[in-house]
Enzyme design. Structure first.
Site, PDB file in Angstrom:
ATOM      1  N   TYR A 121       0.856  -1.188   0.000  1.00 31.59           N
ATOM      2  CA  TYR A 121       0.000   0.000   0.000  1.00 31.59           C
ATOM      3  C   TYR A 121       0.892   1.237   0.000  1.00 31.59           C
ATOM      4  O   TYR A 121       1.731   1.390   0.898  1.00 31.59           O
ATOM      5  CB  TYR A 121      -0.892  -0.032   1.242  1.00 31.59           C
ATOM      6  CG  TYR A 121      -1.803   1.156   1.420  1.00 31.59           C
ATOM      7  CD1 TYR A 121      -2.757   1.471   0.460  1.00 31.59           C
ATOM      8  CD2 TYR A 121      -1.732   1.950   2.568  1.00 31.59           C
ATOM      9  CE1 TYR A 121      -3.612   2.548   0.630  1.00 31.59           C
ATOM     10  CE2 TYR A 121      -2.584   3.029   2.746  1.00 31.59           C
ATOM     11  CZ  TYR A 121      -3.522   3.323   1.776  1.00 31.59           C
ATOM     12  OH  TYR A 121      -4.368   4.392   1.944  1.00 31.59           O
ATOM     13  N   SER A 156       5.705  -1.037   3.394  1.00 28.92           N
ATOM     14  CA  SER A 156       5.834  -2.424   3.868  1.00 28.92           C
ATOM     15  C   SER A 156       5.813  -3.380   2.685  1.00 28.92           C
ATOM     16  O   SER A 156       4.900  -3.339   1.856  1.00 28.92           O
ATOM     17  CB  SER A 156       4.688  -2.754   4.824  1.00 28.92           C
ATOM     18  OG  SER A 156       4.800  -2.006   6.004  1.00 28.92           O
ATOM     19  N   GLY A 338      15.690  -8.333  34.087  1.00 25.58           N
ATOM     20  CA  GLY A 338      16.764  -8.332  33.104  1.00 25.58           C
ATOM     21  C   GLY A 338      16.547  -9.315  31.974  1.00 25.58           C
ATOM     22  O   GLY A 338      16.977  -9.084  30.834  1.00 25.58           O
ATOM     23  N   GLU A 361      -0.915   3.694   9.966  1.00 23.54           N
ATOM     24  CA  GLU A 361      -2.366   3.719   9.702  1.00 23.54           C
ATOM     25  C   GLU A 361      -3.004   4.969  10.308  1.00 23.54           C
ATOM     26  O   GLU A 361      -4.161   4.954  10.740  1.00 23.54           O
ATOM     27  CB  GLU A 361      -3.065   2.453  10.239  1.00 23.54           C
ATOM     28  CG  GLU A 361      -2.441   1.137   9.784  1.00 23.54           C
ATOM     29  CD  GLU A 361      -2.746   0.767   8.347  1.00 23.54           C
ATOM     30  OE1 GLU A 361      -2.984   1.687   7.546  1.00 23.54           O
ATOM     31  OE2 GLU A 361      -2.730  -0.425   8.032  1.00 23.54           O
TER      32      GLU A 361
END
Length: 378
Positions: A121, A156, A338, A361
């Site tokens: 997109y 992406s 940790g 988005e």
């Protein structure tokens, strides 16, 4: 699975099983080696997850927005980064299915629903993020083609995917000058920037997508000229639910990881689970997760039903769920002490992978603007 139908519980179980067997065992490796798990996603597509809310006549599953949310939440318990890419792919296929003509639907959708091909997109540009209506990528019409020039940022799948749903300017300034074109990898003039190095989302490549006198047939335009911004925004309403659902899955997995760690880890001669402060924090995490889930599912129903308040409910759900779920994952990491900061422990990857959900988005600041505008307009 409270409140779900038997059919929805079955979708959920299939997706959870797939996440546990096909995604979770490889999540750390995909992150570490920056692997785009194409074959795993194709296996998911065999279950119907390549075009979840796409019509069945072109290979889609024809499911509802609520069904989709349930599936993406379940898959994200195995790998939020990979599922988030799948959600973007699904949004692209839905755009072609919904706004394309019959020829376009039949040309693009079957191979995308099977994930033989993958989609990206392309809205964001280097100079237009939240202000999407100011995008500059231009498409000049010449006969039966458009000549496309400009670039898109943070895409992406960019460079590794086959189909690009591109928002570009065919008219004057503002939203009404924007149209939507579908490009295919290999078109002359289409190229890609370097692969970005990211904090999370490492199982999906991110690159700039560059157009230099790229020739695109007019037959690849979705809808009419000037309809692109409307297509983009309608796609994003669903995208916001999808990305919120991915956050839910990561938070759900993190609560389970924290629960297990508190039971196993001992300090001061007894399990951490006996510490009332940690008990209360765990209770708060679970409560916030359930609240966020209800909000997302409510918005999904509103979008499916075409309700007038759907867009604002999607914005509320995206804002609330991504903020709360990041907080839940971060608290789960803190509970690990940790150990939570070591890459051997999955909780740190959920924290890294869903941090970006508060940005993409539509940033959560923009979500607040949408909600506020809706309230003040009365």
């Amino acid at each position: 699975s409270t409140g779900l139908t038997e059919e929805q519980k079955e979708f959920q179980k299939v997706a959870l099983d797939f996440a546990a067997k096909e995604m979770a065992p490889y999540m750390a490796e995909w992150d570490e080696k920056e692997i785009f798990p194409v074959e795993t996603m194709r296996k998911a597509a065999q279950l119907g997850f390549g075009g979840i809310y796409v019509k069945p006549d072109v290979g889609g599953s024809g499911l509802s927005r609520l069904d989709t949310s349930i599936i993406f939440e379940a898959l994200s318990t195995g790998c939020a980064s990979t599922t988030a890419y799948m959600s973007i792919h699904n949004m692209c296929v839905w755009m072609i299915d919904t706004f394309g003509n019959e020829e376009q639907r039949r040309r693009f959708c079957p191979s995308l629903c099977s994930m033989e091909k993958f989609a990206s997109y392309c809205l964001t540009e280097p100079g237009s993020g939240s202000d999407a209506a100011s995008l500059l990528t231009s498409a000049q019409r010449k006969g039966d083609t458009y000549v496309l020039n400009g670039s898109k940022a943070f895409i992406s799948g960019g460079g590794d995917t086959d189909v690009y749903v591109v928002m570009c300017r065919t008219g004057g300034p503002g939203p009404k000058g924007i149209s939507c074109l579908v490009l295919e990898k290999g078109m002359p003039g289409l190229s890609f920037g370097k692969k970005e190095k990211k904090v999370g989302w490492n199982s999906q490549p991110t690159r700039a997508v560059i157009f230099e006198d790229c020739i695109v047939p007019v037959g690849n335009r979705l809808g009419a000229e000037g309809q692109g911004f409307s297509i983009a925004m309608q796609g994003l309403n669903g995208g916001r639910i999808n990305i919120a659902s991915c956050s839910l899955g990561a938070a759900h997995a993190s609560v389970l990881l924290a629960q297990e760690h508190l039971t196993v880890r001992k300090q001061f001669g007894e399990p951490l689970a006996n510490n009332q402060y940690l008990q209360f924090r765990l209770a708060e995490m679970a409560t916030r997760l359930v609240a966020a889930r209800l909000m997302v599912r409510n918005a999904a129903r509103a979008l499916q039903d075409g309700r007038e308040d759907a867009a604002v409910l999607c914005s509320m759900a995206k804002l609330f769920a991504t903020d709360e779920c990041f907080g839940i994952c971060n608290q789960a990491l803190q509970m690990h002490g940790g150990y939570g900061y070591l890459k051997d422990y999955a909780v740190q990857q959920f924290v890294r992978d869903i941090r970006v959900h508060q940005i993409l988005e539509g940033t959560n600041e923009v979500m607040r603007m949408i909600v506020a505008r809706n309230l003040l307009q009365g």
